[in-house]
Enzyme design. Structure first.
Site: not given
Ligand code: NAD
Length: 368
Positions: A144, A195, A227, A251, A255
């Site tokens: 970001y 990852k 994942d 992030d 959620d």
């Protein structure tokens, strides 16, 4: 006679941010009346509200105030009215700017299931009952914020959009220390999510986490690819206690974790900076956004905001007892069947945002 005076900067923002902030004011005023601390609320603007007033999503003055006060409490930002503005001055840039300027690198996102709500989740009750996990998200670096970024013309009207995912050793090390310290105080279990099979920046992430772990032999460290972590969070969330991860992965995973708790309206967060001169800059906010689809209807769930106030009491003002009291009181209200619409079944008593706020205060009065 009050023993301590504290200042809280309240930035309601947009949409339901304003509605839930008014309920938080009731709660903070109640805490002032019932403790030896005096919490003075100072109000400021962020997001669309700040664009309308000052032409920018956050002003330098607001950022200076945020650094001066003892804690910042934020509602939410964003809305259709500002969606067509240039990217640099959109409401969400105000949020990214304040986090960056205050250097709030450690974002705590707990997902706690109140047992009275086990039936509000889309998952089976036995999968989520008594769940209490914490996602620790790195907040001021990663994709970001990485440079270069942009959209460029390549040829024949075709464009290329690009962002940069980068982490330095120091950036990983400081979030790793917070993660191990936090895990040590909880169950002693930490899962680092990356990852590292395909992204170099997260190969470094894993290396630094492993190096830091040598100083915390009492913490049991595991690693998981993002994942798999997304799948495991839904399959068997109780295998986790503390998860530490990068900005974007955190992030998305938080959620996902929010739906374990029944609604995005149940998730609080705390974003903390480094301890400097005996002071730690801190910002507290619900995880959800400004929810334009329900704004102005008095139906938003204020619980994430109440829980954010609770985290503020514990992390910034050393009042863990107040945090626990807020959680117990919310649980009592839920056990009696009172709900906002987002978490209600047919048999529940549906109340509005303001009414849940009033009920919280009367329940606090009853149990204090
Ligand atoms: P959102 O979190 O605002 O809403 C997603 C869904 O959850 C909506 O259906 C909404 O009604 C529901 N919801 C969210 N909070 C709720 C609450 N407290 N009670 C009941 N229901 C609730 O996400 P979105 O719709 O993707 O984004 C809306 C705006 O918010 C956008 O402008 C976005 O950029 C912004 N946003 C801001 C933040 C923030 O301020 N921290 C976070 C996410 C999104």
């Amino acid at each position: 006679m009050k023993q301590k005076d504290f200042e809280v900067l309240l930035l309601p923002g947009d949409g339901i941010g304003k509605e839930i902030s008014e309920q938080a004011v009731k709660l903070i005023d109640w805490i002032t009346k019932n403790t030896r601390s005096n919490f003075k609320i100072i109000r400021g603007s962020i997001g669309g509200a700040s664009i309308d007033e000052y032409g920018e999503p956050i002003t330098d003055e607001t950022i200076q105030n945020a650094k001066k006060v003892d804690a910042v409490l934020l509602g939410a930002v964003g809305g259709e009215k500002w969606d067509r503005l240039n990217f640099e001055i959109r409401p969400e840039r105000g949020l990214l700017k304040i986090r960056k300027e205050m250097d709030l690198f450690a974002n705590f996102r707990p997902a706690i299931v109140f047992n009275s709500l086990v039936n509000s989740s889309t998952l089976k009750p036995e999968v989520i009952e008594s769940l209490d996990l914490l996602i620790l998200r790195e907040l001021t670096s990663g994709i970001y914020f990485g440079e270069p970024r942009g959209i460029e013309d390549i040829s024949n009207g075709s464009k290329r959009g690009f962002n940069t995912l980068s982490y330095t050793t120091e950036e990983i090390e400081r979030i790793a220390i917070v993660a191990f310290e936090t895990a040590k105080k909880r169950s002693g279990k930490l899962c680092s999510v990356d990852k590292a099979n395909v992204l170099e920046s997260t190969i470094l992430w894993r290396d630094v986490i492993i190096k830091t772990s040598k100083k915390y032999p009492e913490v049991k460290l595991s690693h998981m690819y993002v994942d798999n972590a997304a799948m495991q969070l839904v399959r068997n969330p109780k295998q986790f206690d503390v998860i530490v991860t990068t900005n974007m992965f955190g992030d998305i995973l938080s959620d996902c974790a929010s739906m374990l708790t029944g609604s995005l309206g149940m998730l609080p967060s705390a974003s903390l900076g480094e301890m400097k001169n005996n002071k730690r800059l801190a910002l507290y906010e619900p995880v959800h956004g400004s929810a334009p689809d329900i704004a102005g209807k008095n139906i938003a769930n204020p619980i994430a905001m109440f829980l954010s106030v609770g985290m503020m009491m514990e992390y910034s003002f050393e009042l863990p007892v107040m945090n626990n009291l807020i959680k117990t009181t919310i649980d009592n209200i839920l056990k009696k069947g009172f709900r906002t619409k987002d978490i209600a079944d047919e048999s529940d008593k549906i109340l509005g945002t303001q009414e849940i706020g009033n009920l919280l205060i009367s329940e606090l009065e009853r149990v204090k």
